[in-house]
Design an enzyme around this catalytic site. Structure first.
Site, PDB file in Angstrom:
ATOM      1  N   ASP A  16       0.796  -1.247   0.000  1.00 38.86           N
ATOM      2  CA  ASP A  16       0.000   0.000   0.000  1.00 38.86           C
ATOM      3  C   ASP A  16       0.823   1.289   0.000  1.00 38.86           C
ATOM      4  OD1 ASP A  16      -1.864  -1.975   0.251  1.00 38.86           O
ATOM      5  OD2 ASP A  16      -2.825  -1.179   2.049  1.00 38.86           O
ATOM      6  N   LYS A 102      -7.017  -4.869  -3.241  1.00 40.07           N
ATOM      7  CA  LYS A 102      -7.786  -5.419  -2.120  1.00 40.07           C
ATOM      8  C   LYS A 102      -8.846  -4.431  -1.654  1.00 40.07           C
ATOM      9  CE  LYS A 102      -4.174  -4.078   1.229  1.00 40.07           C
ATOM     10  NZ  LYS A 102      -4.866  -3.082   2.038  1.00 40.07           N
ATOM     11  N   CYS A 141      -2.194  -2.611   7.711  1.00 34.18           N
ATOM     12  CA  CYS A 141      -2.097  -3.505   6.557  1.00 34.18           C
ATOM     13  C   CYS A 141      -0.816  -4.338   6.554  1.00 34.18           C
ATOM     14  CB  CYS A 141      -2.242  -2.705   5.267  1.00 34.18           C
ATOM     15  SG  CYS A 141      -3.909  -2.003   5.099  1.00 34.18           S
TER      16      CYS A 141
END
Length: 205
Positions: A16, A102, A141
């Protein structure tokens, strides 16, 4: 400290590294941009050996359940196709990097790159058994990706210099690192153009 010998069963996973999580973004991680330089070094390390690079991203619909307007904890961020959802331009992401999207359904959140993405099976098909994880954010995450990777049966290398935490509560990042190491993640750091095991980190937490 011992060197990590990388081979064909290794892969790199960047979590990310998107503009909304970097300074100036809608959900900026403090000092999140500090991870870019070490991640670029990791990319070079893996690419020169012909090893695969994966990059996960949040890819939310505009009405995602994690957004405050829908009762979630976060401001809107990483809406699919938006500028904020793009990877940082300073990231030297290879053209053949595998992008893993995601949390792309409005009613389902996913902090882990393994959650609903088929990443585990894709790695196994490629012969990967060990995964180095870096990116944002340590306490969300990255944490969930590492824990799920271990649960999926992968050996996971954690690169602490290449992660940063949100730290909603002071110490969240350190607690997340301790949790990952407690589950079996191996802390490593960059040194002299290679990865070395950093056993001192576990002793400090």
């Amino acid at each position: 400290m011992s060197a990590i010998v990388l081979g064909q069963a290794d892969a790199l996973l960047i979590v990310d590294l998107q503009l909304d999580f970097l300074p100036g973004g809608s959900l900026a991680v403090p000092l999140g941009d500090r991870v870019i330089a070490p991640i670029n070094q990791l990319i070079d390390l893996y690419r020169v050996r012909g090893l695969p690079v994966y990059a996960s991203r949040d890819w939310h619909p505009h009405d995602h359940c994690s957004f405050a307007a829908q009762g979630g904890p976060w401001p809107p961020h990483c809406v699919a196709g938006s500028d904020g959802a793009r990877f940082s331009g300073a990231l030297h992401l290879p053209e053949d990097a595998v992008v893993v999207s995601k949390a792309d359904r409005a009613d389902t959140d996913a902090y882990s790159a393994f959650s609903g993405t088929g990443l585990g099976d894709a790695l196994r098909r490629r012969g990967v058994s060990r995964l180095a994880v870096c990116g944002l954010a340590t306490d969300y995450c990255v944490l969930n990706t590492v824990l799920d990777g271990i649960e999926e049966g992968f050996e996971v290398l954690l690169v602490p210099e290449a992660v940063r935490a949100v730290d909603v509560r002071a110490g969240d990042g350190d607690h997340a690192v301790a949790r990952m190491l407690g589950r079996g993640a191996v802390p490593v750091r960059l040194s002299g153009g290679q990865l070395v095991a950093d056993v001192s980190l576990g002793a400090q937490l």
